[in-house]
Design an enzyme around this catalytic site. Structure first.
Site, PDB file in Angstrom:
ATOM      1  N   ARG A  78      30.734 -31.532 -25.945  1.00  0.00           N
ATOM      2  CA  ARG A  78      30.935 -32.212 -26.715  1.00  0.00           C
ATOM      3  C   ARG A  78      32.415 -32.150 -26.468  1.00  0.00           C
ATOM      4  O   ARG A  78      33.004 -30.710 -27.108  1.00  0.00           O
ATOM      5  CB  ARG A  78      30.435 -32.343 -27.638  1.00  0.00           C
ATOM      6  CG  ARG A  78      31.004 -33.007 -29.230  1.00  0.00           C
ATOM      7  CD  ARG A  78      30.149 -32.165 -30.597  1.00  0.00           C
ATOM      8  NE  ARG A  78      30.853 -33.133 -31.586  1.00  0.00           N
ATOM      9  CZ  ARG A  78      30.657 -33.067 -32.678  1.00  0.00           C
ATOM     10  NH1 ARG A  78      30.378 -31.438 -33.156  1.00  0.00           N
ATOM     11  NH2 ARG A  78      32.245 -33.437 -33.564  1.00  0.00           N
ATOM     12  N   ARG A 113      43.685 -31.107 -38.086  1.00  0.00           N
ATOM     13  CA  ARG A 113      42.964 -31.804 -37.381  1.00  0.00           C
ATOM     14  C   ARG A 113      43.428 -33.217 -38.205  1.00  0.00           C
ATOM     15  O   ARG A 113      44.638 -33.145 -38.815  1.00  0.00           O
ATOM     16  CB  ARG A 113      42.070 -31.396 -37.036  1.00  0.00           C
ATOM     17  CG  ARG A 113      42.106 -30.214 -36.147  1.00  0.00           C
ATOM     18  CD  ARG A 113      39.845 -30.566 -35.771  1.00  0.00           C
ATOM     19  NE  ARG A 113      39.621 -31.650 -34.928  1.00  0.00           N
ATOM     20  CZ  ARG A 113      38.800 -31.649 -35.150  1.00  0.00           C
ATOM     21  NH1 ARG A 113      37.295 -30.800 -35.702  1.00  0.00           N
ATOM     22  NH2 ARG A 113      38.317 -32.685 -34.084  1.00  0.00           N
ATOM     23  N   ASN A 146      27.183 -25.163 -40.401  1.00  0.00           N
ATOM     24  CA  ASN A 146      28.053 -25.620 -40.568  1.00  0.00           C
ATOM     25  C   ASN A 146      27.393 -27.285 -40.193  1.00  0.00           C
ATOM     26  O   ASN A 146      27.050 -27.965 -39.490  1.00  0.00           O
ATOM     27  CB  ASN A 146      28.639 -25.748 -38.889  1.00  0.00           C
ATOM     28  CG  ASN A 146      29.592 -26.540 -37.764  1.00  0.00           C
ATOM     29  OD1 ASN A 146      29.781 -26.797 -38.938  1.00  0.00           O
ATOM     30  ND2 ASN A 146      29.770 -25.822 -36.827  1.00  0.00           N
ATOM     31  N   HIS A 182      33.494 -23.555 -39.513  1.00  0.00           N
ATOM     32  CA  HIS A 182      33.889 -24.800 -38.400  1.00  0.00           C
ATOM     33  C   HIS A 182      34.636 -23.581 -37.762  1.00  0.00           C
ATOM     34  O   HIS A 182      35.080 -22.977 -37.982  1.00  0.00           O
ATOM     35  CB  HIS A 182      34.820 -25.393 -39.134  1.00  0.00           C
ATOM     36  CG  HIS A 182      34.326 -26.624 -40.779  1.00  0.00           C
ATOM     37  ND1 HIS A 182      33.446 -26.747 -40.538  1.00  0.00           N
ATOM     38  CD2 HIS A 182      34.759 -25.654 -41.669  1.00  0.00           C
ATOM     39  CE1 HIS A 182      33.546 -27.495 -41.462  1.00  0.00           C
ATOM     40  NE2 HIS A 182      33.648 -26.564 -42.204  1.00  0.00           N
ATOM     41  N   ALA A 202      30.366 -33.078 -39.634  1.00  0.00           N
ATOM     42  CA  ALA A 202      31.016 -34.249 -39.862  1.00  0.00           C
ATOM     43  C   ALA A 202      30.431 -34.266 -41.434  1.00  0.00           C
ATOM     44  O   ALA A 202      30.797 -34.822 -42.610  1.00  0.00           O
ATOM     45  CB  ALA A 202      30.772 -35.267 -40.492  1.00  0.00           C
ATOM     46  N   GLU A 258      30.175 -21.436 -45.389  1.00  0.00           N
ATOM     47  CA  GLU A 258      31.152 -22.247 -44.350  1.00  0.00           C
ATOM     48  C   GLU A 258      31.178 -22.579 -42.921  1.00  0.00           C
ATOM     49  O   GLU A 258      32.649 -21.201 -42.830  1.00  0.00           O
ATOM     50  CB  GLU A 258      31.844 -23.219 -45.252  1.00  0.00           C
ATOM     51  CG  GLU A 258      32.287 -24.371 -44.588  1.00  0.00           C
ATOM     52  CD  GLU A 258      33.775 -25.605 -45.731  1.00  0.00           C
ATOM     53  OE1 GLU A 258      32.641 -24.672 -46.655  1.00  0.00           O
ATOM     54  OE2 GLU A 258      33.571 -26.349 -45.086  1.00  0.00           O
ATOM     55  N   PRO A 309      25.220 -32.839 -37.467  1.00  0.00           N
ATOM     56  CA  PRO A 309      25.452 -33.103 -36.517  1.00  0.00           C
ATOM     57  C   PRO A 309      25.970 -33.545 -35.096  1.00  0.00           C
ATOM     58  O   PRO A 309      27.513 -32.744 -35.684  1.00  0.00           O
ATOM     59  CB  PRO A 309      25.370 -35.089 -37.019  1.00  0.00           C
ATOM     60  CG  PRO A 309      26.351 -33.939 -38.165  1.00  0.00           C
ATOM     61  CD  PRO A 309      25.855 -32.909 -39.084  1.00  0.00           C
ATOM     62  N   ASN A 310      25.604 -33.295 -34.286  1.00  0.00           N
ATOM     63  CA  ASN A 310      26.510 -33.945 -32.664  1.00  0.00           C
ATOM     64  C   ASN A 310      26.177 -31.934 -32.307  1.00  0.00           C
ATOM     65  O   ASN A 310      27.165 -31.711 -31.602  1.00  0.00           O
ATOM     66  CB  ASN A 310      27.751 -33.969 -33.059  1.00  0.00           C
ATOM     67  CG  ASN A 310      28.172 -35.722 -33.655  1.00  0.00           C
ATOM     68  OD1 ASN A 310      26.977 -36.310 -32.572  1.00  0.00           O
ATOM     69  ND2 ASN A 310      28.393 -35.807 -34.534  1.00  0.00           N
ATOM     70  N   TYR A 363      36.219 -28.049 -29.337  1.00  0.00           N
ATOM     71  CA  TYR A 363      34.565 -26.897 -29.340  1.00  0.00           C
ATOM     72  C   TYR A 363      34.555 -26.233 -28.240  1.00  0.00           C
ATOM     73  O   TYR A 363      33.603 -24.733 -29.109  1.00  0.00           O
ATOM     74  CB  TYR A 363      33.101 -27.523 -30.095  1.00  0.00           C
ATOM     75  CG  TYR A 363      33.934 -28.848 -31.105  1.00  0.00           C
ATOM     76  CD1 TYR A 363      34.613 -28.602 -32.319  1.00  0.00           C
ATOM     77  CD2 TYR A 363      34.216 -30.663 -30.746  1.00  0.00           C
ATOM     78  CE1 TYR A 363      34.531 -29.907 -33.447  1.00  0.00           C
ATOM     79  CE2 TYR A 363      34.085 -31.634 -31.859  1.00  0.00           C
ATOM     80  CZ  TYR A 363      34.569 -30.724 -33.487  1.00  0.00           C
ATOM     81  OH  TYR A 363      35.183 -31.499 -33.524  1.00  0.00           O
TER      82      TYR A 363
HETATM   83  C1  DQA Z   1      33.206 -29.289 -37.212  1.00  0.00           C
HETATM   84  C2  DQA Z   1      34.194 -30.072 -37.790  1.00  0.00           C
HETATM   85  C3  DQA Z   1      33.777 -31.392 -38.353  1.00  0.00           C
HETATM   86  O1  DQA Z   1      35.074 -32.281 -38.635  1.00  0.00           O
HETATM   87  C4  DQA Z   1      33.429 -31.650 -37.738  1.00  0.00           C
HETATM   88  O2  DQA Z   1      32.877 -33.378 -37.772  1.00  0.00           O
HETATM   89  C5  DQA Z   1      32.001 -31.532 -36.349  1.00  0.00           C
HETATM   90  C6  DQA Z   1      32.269 -30.324 -36.390  1.00  0.00           C
HETATM   91  C7  DQA Z   1      33.527 -27.959 -36.423  1.00  0.00           C
HETATM   92  O3  DQA Z   1      32.462 -26.807 -36.090  1.00  0.00           O
HETATM   93  O4  DQA Z   1      34.570 -27.497 -36.029  1.00  0.00           O
HETATM   94  O5  DQA Z   1      31.456 -31.649 -35.935  1.00  0.00           O
HETATM   95  O6  DQA Z   1      32.705 -28.299 -38.104  1.00  0.00           O
END
Ligand code: DQA
Length: 144
Positions: A17, A106, A73, A99, A76, A97, A9-10, A22
């Site tokens: 964003r 954070r 990735n 990020h 959240a 995984e 998501p996102n 990011y």
């Molecule tokens: C994320 C870190 C997560 O906490 C966050 O919710 C994201 C992006 C990252 O790539 O740093 O959506 O996965």
């Protein structure tokens, strides 16, 4: 060798964003770079993005017979999706995984990943380069 990159998501909004967190690179641009690197190594690579938990679970199930490795990735969902955790545990192919941000530096709720324990390893805090690092590892699996 076939690799699947899944973004949760996102992450479709990368570039606009929270660029201070990011970065400014879009997901399309990141994926284009990964495709070039994979193809240079003779590997196939596919990309999937969804904002929906169940769709990510379905994709993890579906890829288990035709992919050799997943770069994930989970956004959240990383922090609370036991469904995605269980889907990773249910499939035999390695899941890496990723990020962009350093989730340990954070907010407290980001500190814990419920998927780390069932992933092959984790890359966090290196921005978009983290996907490249994960892909470089994935490409070594094809050389076994
Ligand atoms: C994320 C870190 C997560 O906490 C966050 O919710 C994201 C992006 C990252 O790539 O740093 O959506 O996965």
């Amino acid at each position: 060798m076939k690799i699947l990159v899944i973004n949760g998501p996102n992450l479709n909004l990368l570039g606009e964003r929270e660029p201070g967190v990011y970065g400014t690179e879009t997901l399309d641009s990141i994926n284009t770079g990964l495709k070039t690197l994979a193809e240079q190594s003779g590997a196939k690579i596919d990309f999937y993005q969804s904002n929906h938990e169940g769709d990510i679970v379905d994709k993890l199930h579906d890829c288990r017979t035709d992919s050799d490795c997943v770069i994930l990735n989970a956004g959240a969902y990383t922090h609370y999706s036991y469904a995605i955790r269980d889907a990773i545990a249910a499939i035999k192919i390695p899941v890496i995984e990723v990020h962009l941000s350093n989730i340990h530096a954070r907010e407290a709720f980001r500190e814990n990943s419920v998927i780390s324990a069932v992933c092959k390893g984790t890359v966090a805090g290196f921005g978009a380069y983290g996907y490249t690092m994960a892909l470089q590892y994935a490409l070594t699996l094809g050389k076994d």
